[in-house]
Scaffold this motif. Sequence first.
Motif, PDB file in Angstrom:
ATOM      1  N   ASP A 412       0.837  -1.191   0.000  1.00  0.00           N
ATOM      2  CA  ASP A 412       0.000   0.000   0.000  1.00  0.00           C
ATOM      3  C   ASP A 412       0.870   1.239   0.000  1.00  0.00           C
ATOM      4  OD1 ASP A 412      -2.991  -0.130   0.151  1.00  0.00           O
ATOM      5  OD2 ASP A 412      -2.524  -1.684   1.632  1.00  0.00           O
ATOM      6  N   PHE A 413       0.300   2.361  -0.420  1.00  0.00           N
ATOM      7  CA  PHE A 413       1.054   3.600  -0.238  1.00  0.00           C
ATOM      8  C   PHE A 413       0.441   4.514   0.820  1.00  0.00           C
ATOM      9  CE2 PHE A 413      -1.826   5.791  -3.064  1.00  0.00           C
ATOM     10  CZ  PHE A 413      -2.092   4.896  -4.089  1.00  0.00           C
ATOM     11  N   VAL A 414      -0.745   4.164   1.300  1.00  0.00           N
ATOM     12  CA  VAL A 414      -1.292   4.805   2.495  1.00  0.00           C
ATOM     13  C   VAL A 414      -1.813   3.686   3.398  1.00  0.00           C
ATOM     14  CG1 VAL A 414      -1.942   6.995   1.403  1.00  0.00           C
ATOM     15  CG2 VAL A 414      -3.544   5.065   1.383  1.00  0.00           C
ATOM     16  N   MET A 415      -2.063   4.020   4.654  1.00  0.00           N
ATOM     17  CA  MET A 415      -2.529   3.007   5.588  1.00  0.00           C
ATOM     18  C   MET A 415      -4.018   2.806   5.393  1.00  0.00           C
ATOM     19  SD  MET A 415      -1.520   0.878   7.761  1.00  0.00           S
ATOM     20  CE  MET A 415      -0.226   1.089   8.977  1.00  0.00           C
ATOM     21  N   SER A 416      -4.372   1.918   4.475  1.00  0.00           N
ATOM     22  CA  SER A 416      -5.782   1.626   4.231  1.00  0.00           C
ATOM     23  C   SER A 416      -6.332   0.852   5.423  1.00  0.00           C
ATOM     24  CB  SER A 416      -5.936   0.792   2.958  1.00  0.00           C
ATOM     25  OG  SER A 416      -5.501  -0.532   3.206  1.00  0.00           O
ATOM     26  N   GLU A 417      -7.663   0.740   5.478  1.00  0.00           N
ATOM     27  CA  GLU A 417      -8.300   0.027   6.584  1.00  0.00           C
ATOM     28  C   GLU A 417      -7.831  -1.430   6.634  1.00  0.00           C
ATOM     29  OE1 GLU A 417      -9.701   2.154   4.597  1.00  0.00           O
ATOM     30  OE2 GLU A 417     -10.692   3.628   5.869  1.00  0.00           O
ATOM     31  N   THR A 418      -7.568  -2.017   5.481  1.00  0.00           N
ATOM     32  CA  THR A 418      -7.115  -3.408   5.476  1.00  0.00           C
ATOM     33  C   THR A 418      -5.641  -3.490   5.851  1.00  0.00           C
ATOM     34  OG1 THR A 418      -8.707  -3.791   3.708  1.00  0.00           O
ATOM     35  CG2 THR A 418      -7.156  -5.557   4.155  1.00  0.00           C
ATOM     36  N   ALA A 419      -4.840  -2.535   5.362  1.00  0.00           N
ATOM     37  CA  ALA A 419      -3.422  -2.513   5.723  1.00  0.00           C
ATOM     38  C   ALA A 419      -3.265  -2.417   7.234  1.00  0.00           C
ATOM     39  CB  ALA A 419      -2.716  -1.352   5.032  1.00  0.00           C
ATOM     40  N   ALA A 420      -4.189  -1.699   7.866  1.00  0.00           N
ATOM     41  CA  ALA A 420      -4.096  -1.528   9.314  1.00  0.00           C
ATOM     42  C   ALA A 420      -4.215  -2.860  10.062  1.00  0.00           C
ATOM     43  CB  ALA A 420      -5.180  -0.564   9.788  1.00  0.00           C
ATOM     44  N   LEU A 421      -4.749  -3.873   9.383  1.00  0.00           N
ATOM     45  CA  LEU A 421      -4.884  -5.193  10.019  1.00  0.00           C
ATOM     46  C   LEU A 421      -3.699  -6.104   9.713  1.00  0.00           C
ATOM     47  CD1 LEU A 421      -8.625  -5.911   9.021  1.00  0.00           C
ATOM     48  CD2 LEU A 421      -7.780  -4.924  11.169  1.00  0.00           C
ATOM     49  N   ALA A 422      -2.762  -5.629   8.875  1.00  0.00           N
ATOM     50  CA  ALA A 422      -1.759  -6.530   8.310  1.00  0.00           C
ATOM     51  C   ALA A 422      -0.615  -6.808   9.293  1.00  0.00           C
ATOM     52  CB  ALA A 422      -1.209  -5.938   7.021  1.00  0.00           C
ATOM     53  N   ASP A 423      -0.040  -8.006   9.146  1.00  0.00           N
ATOM     54  CA  ASP A 423       1.181  -8.333   9.878  1.00  0.00           C
ATOM     55  C   ASP A 423       2.356  -7.588   9.257  1.00  0.00           C
ATOM     56  OD1 ASP A 423       0.221 -10.602  11.683  1.00  0.00           O
ATOM     57  OD2 ASP A 423      -0.519 -11.195   9.701  1.00  0.00           O
ATOM     58  N   VAL A 424       2.337  -7.515   7.943  1.00  0.00           N
ATOM     59  CA  VAL A 424       3.419  -6.824   7.243  1.00  0.00           C
ATOM     60  C   VAL A 424       2.808  -5.901   6.198  1.00  0.00           C
ATOM     61  CG1 VAL A 424       5.465  -7.079   5.780  1.00  0.00           C
ATOM     62  CG2 VAL A 424       4.991  -8.780   7.566  1.00  0.00           C
ATOM     63  N   VAL A 425       3.280  -4.645   6.182  1.00  0.00           N
ATOM     64  CA  VAL A 425       2.860  -3.701   5.154  1.00  0.00           C
ATOM     65  C   VAL A 425       4.100  -3.251   4.388  1.00  0.00           C
ATOM     66  CG1 VAL A 425       1.711  -1.499   4.657  1.00  0.00           C
ATOM     67  CG2 VAL A 425       0.994  -2.864   6.638  1.00  0.00           C
ATOM     68  N   PHE A 426       4.071  -3.443   3.061  1.00  0.00           N
ATOM     69  CA  PHE A 426       5.162  -2.940   2.234  1.00  0.00           C
ATOM     70  C   PHE A 426       4.749  -1.614   1.620  1.00  0.00           C
ATOM     71  CE2 PHE A 426       6.014  -7.618   1.833  1.00  0.00           C
ATOM     72  CZ  PHE A 426       7.250  -7.616   2.447  1.00  0.00           C
ATOM     73  N   PRO A 427       5.559  -0.548   1.805  1.00  0.00           N
ATOM     74  CA  PRO A 427       5.215   0.740   1.216  1.00  0.00           C
ATOM     75  C   PRO A 427       5.611   0.759  -0.258  1.00  0.00           C
ATOM     76  CG  PRO A 427       7.253   0.931   2.443  1.00  0.00           C
ATOM     77  CD  PRO A 427       6.814  -0.507   2.565  1.00  0.00           C
ATOM     78  N   VAL A 428       4.659   1.052  -1.121  1.00  0.00           N
ATOM     79  CA  VAL A 428       4.943   0.938  -2.556  1.00  0.00           C
ATOM     80  C   VAL A 428       4.719   2.263  -3.284  1.00  0.00           C
ATOM     81  CG1 VAL A 428       4.546  -1.539  -2.762  1.00  0.00           C
ATOM     82  CG2 VAL A 428       2.618   0.028  -2.939  1.00  0.00           C
ATOM     83  N   THR A 429       5.227   2.302  -4.501  1.00  0.00           N
ATOM     84  CA  THR A 429       5.112   3.485  -5.344  1.00  0.00           C
ATOM     85  C   THR A 429       3.663   3.683  -5.775  1.00  0.00           C
ATOM     86  OG1 THR A 429       5.664   2.043  -7.193  1.00  0.00           O
ATOM     87  CG2 THR A 429       7.433   3.422  -6.303  1.00  0.00           C
ATOM     88  N   GLN A 430       3.326   4.912  -6.135  1.00  0.00           N
ATOM     89  CA  GLN A 430       2.018   5.147  -6.760  1.00  0.00           C
ATOM     90  C   GLN A 430       2.212   5.655  -8.180  1.00  0.00           C
ATOM     91  OE1 GLN A 430      -0.299   8.359  -5.166  1.00  0.00           O
ATOM     92  NE2 GLN A 430       1.300   8.865  -3.697  1.00  0.00           N
ATOM     93  N   TRP A 431       1.064   5.893  -8.823  1.00  0.00           N
ATOM     94  CA  TRP A 431       1.051   5.980 -10.271  1.00  0.00           C
ATOM     95  C   TRP A 431       2.094   6.873 -10.906  1.00  0.00           C
ATOM     96  CZ3 TRP A 431      -0.746  10.506  -8.577  1.00  0.00           C
ATOM     97  CH2 TRP A 431      -1.086  11.536  -9.456  1.00  0.00           C
TER      98      TRP A 431
END
Lengths: 670, 464
Positions: A412-431
């Motif tokens: 994700d590139f922002v902390m979405s509601e689903t990302a907030a539940l994740a064990d691991v979040v990878f910060p990625v590029t956007q368009w």
Amino acid sequence: MTATHCPYCALQCGMKIGPGPAITPRTDIPANAPGSLCQKGWTAGELLTNGERLTTPLLHGEPVEWDVALDYVAERLSAIRAEHGPDAVAVFGGGGLTNEKAYSLGKFARVALGTSQVDYNGRFCMSSAAAASIRAFGMDRGMPFPITDLAEADVVMLAGANVAETMPPFVRHLNGPRLIVVDPRRSPTARLAWLHLQPTPGTDLALALGLLHIAIGDGLVDEEYVAARTTGFDEVRTALASWWPERVERITGVPVHKMRQAVRALAAAERAYILTGRGAEQHAKGTDTVTAFINLALALGLPGTEGSGYGCVTGQGNGQGGREHGQKADQLPGYRKIDDPAARAHVAGVWGIAPDDIPGPGRSAYELLDALGTPEGPRALLLFGSNPVISAPAAEHVAERIGSLELLVTCDFVMSETAALADVVFPVTQWAEETGTMTNLEGRVLLRRRALTPPPGVRSDLDVIAALAARLGHTFETEPAKVFDELRRASAGGPADYSGITYERIANETGVFWPCPSEEHPGTPRPFLDRFAHPDGRARFVPVQHRAAAEEIDDDYPVYLSTGRVLSHYQSGAQTRRIAPLVEAAPEPYVELHPDLAEQLDIAAGDVVRVSSRRGESKAVARISDAIRRDTAFMPFHWEGANRLTNPALDPVSRMPEFKVCAVRVERDS
Amino acid sequence: MRLVVVGNGMAGSRLVSEVRTRDPHMKITVFGAEERRPYNRILLSNVLAGSARPDQVRLVDPGWYEAHGVEAVFGDPVAHIDRETRHVVTRGGRREPYDLLALATGSDAIVPPIPGVERAVPFRTLDDCERIMRAAEQARAAVVIGGGLLGIEAARGLAGRGLPVTLLHLAGHLMERQLDVEAGQVLGETLTGLGVGIRTGVSASAVEADGVRLDDGELIPADLVVLACGVRPVTGLAADAGLEVRRGIVVDDELRTDDPSIFAIGECAEHDGTVYGLVAPAWEQATVAAEVITGGKALYRGSRLVTRLKAKSVELAAMGETQLGEEQAEVVRFSHRARGTYRKLVIKDGRLVGAILLGESDAVGTLTQLFDRGGPVPGDRAGLLFPGLAAAPVADSPTLMPDAATVCRCNNVTKGQIRACWEAGARDVDGVAAATRATTGCGTCRDAVEGIVGWLCEQEGISV
């Protein structure tokens, strides 16, 4: 300044970025010529510099180095796979991902993870129209004609498509024709209509049957076309005997004289189009509903005729390309079927593996989410470009399933509601920070160019996929152009053949229409003019019957709920709810009610109301408007809430959930 | 399990397909009295009027029975039910065993016992329809006897074919069971305008070679006489088998007769004292019976009746208790006879219990659904009768629009922002667009922005 495309809907308006994040419209892209943009497009740059950007991998909420996070994920994936088998790991993609990412993700699932459990949120989007188009035409290319053709039409029917709200520049292509709009709400699009048909939610299928019944009875069928270019009309005619207009009127609430007016206008037009959108498609009978509209179009001789046709108004940015290149549970790149031995052999050859090593079809999106964390279901989920906690039906249940996973990884590139539940979040590029291709709603392959350097610490989804693949013993390309070259080879010979498309051609030709089987081939703007994609070249009429919604209103839940979009927000809102001008334009979720219903429920504008269904409850502010039917409430789904209520009943063919109709109770929150 | 269905019309054929959908294996045999495969009787008046093609009435494709493992017998009606041994016996002598039996024998056209009636054609079957159409080609004038729904549709259809038609009706006004007096009169006037002569309160005493003789001796000339005098449930088979028959074959909420292995549905059945003569109840009954027959649970609780006339240029919907007066119910009525418009709502305890809509109206769908669902009637009765009345558009002239009003939806630009932009020096649409992005989305607000800029200039005496 860099020429690229908007990050949001399937119109993929051309825009230039720079200096910095400043945005100006392009004038060379037909979809938004002469340079139009909606507020989402104009403000798209704000998220590039927004403070909410994720820039560090998170492991259980703590910032960690990339290698730490990647090693952790790879080890957990290997362990879960070793203990429970490859299908214990699932992948969920998105219709906003570039073709390169969608391709790489599908390959990663099948090759590096060996799992059959891969699907994506496009299942919630265009899957019904895709299934119906394949059934009728042998191929699904959303709109099988350039969008600019619409302006030349005499009549355009939009069934369940609210383009004035979802993709405003589309409206400029509708200035010429008379519009017939089918929508339970007098939507901003319906306000532009010459004729508005306002059916009961869940009855579009009956309406389409009634329209065709009238066309036959009034002798408006193009018999010559039907004889020359189609098969199966007799069975359809028999199936229609039970759908005379007065019966349809009672079911839909649409007066017979208005149905007749619509059919006559379509039949009298020299050039006419029928387009469907999510309103017709997001039903447990969405495939049959679209089929019924296609049958009407075929009977009137529209598809594959110069200046006329049927098309699906694809929704997500890469909704078209995203469904073609292998992130779908039942498909391989090039829009190939995963259970077709020849398709498997071809793709296995490109991937350098044995055909038998490609897993078979897996669960569809909702079935996959519903199975998470169950004894038979996946225990780990990798999520790319999707926010199912907001966007899946019965969202509370889905959140619970996600919560029961042993491992949730999101990019994700922002902390979405689903990302907030994740064990691991990878910060990625956007368009604007990456290059790749997008296939818009016309089937035109477009080039999204990198305009800005991503913030430090951020990597592309392709990097994440390749890094995980490497740790699992596989080598994946990370350069978009190289991934695209591999996609071209994988798609060669398939229905969605990209083999002749190159980045250079896209740039020089303002996009290339697939199929494009060789670099010398000009691309195919209108694929059905000579023949349809079935082996006999004919389109197929498929007999269908109306049936009630999966959940009808009753004494306990006496109001229909329909869900949809507002102009200022996109999908789950993860991006647009972080952009100040868009939040100002549409700050909060609301429930739209007819004044008569509001009076009956003693609800005034601005009251907080509680909406409940058999699946959950949600609160929102009441808006009172006579633009909606008296028996229906409407909620936009860009915020948490609406999808707690929606019904996960699935279409038997497309596996599309019934987002567009369920039964609710509406009360003032005391 | 062996299911035998007697009757292959609207109800019987629907039952067969509903059962087959639910149970792909049950052995099903269906007997039809007609030689034809099932067709949609509802559409016959459309065929007569030329608004449906004869091939549009077919309900079952030629290959359907074989493909679905159903044995269909045509033209050999069941003549006897042997409940002892659970067999049916056909007129041709075939014996067919059953475990469950469903009677869907429908009804017969009533033929009044008057001299010469054999010269007239009843309007009931597709054969009848074809006979009438053939006769209409040669005929110079037609009489339709019976001013109910079917008679009116037939008369309108024949008139539409260019034939002078007289419609004879015994009661004082047309469709007296569904309509109040005024509605019946307005309907008569509308039909008269379409070339159908209306004679109410008359009785035919004989059908003669050159016309229909009335009780008072008058002769209405005609060389085609069509009978639409109502129908009578076909119950003889059931009565002979000892089943309870009143007006129709008596059934319970599961559509079972007093023999639990025998069901009855459609126009031959009597449920809770009512025999229904419309297709919607027959199909609702078929669905419930199919569910019960295949081992499911379902109950039939009666149907709400909506009568919708299918006749070109005559829009009529009637439902429920239309004849209640002001003393029994709340009645809302609008009548404009010169335009053939009559609208009536009958409301009791806040619910719509009856309605008549005569003349084209956008309200018909909403009212039918309100009646069907039995939901509360909105306080604004006028808005219900005249949709769109409440939604009269507010003039969006630039002068009247408040500053907070959104002018450009695509870019969320208000009139106030446009004014501010004008005050800052913008004097045309392009200037406003550059500053506010108004008009750059769908473009439909361009005229409004132009209007506001023009108005502001005018206010200040600036010429543009």
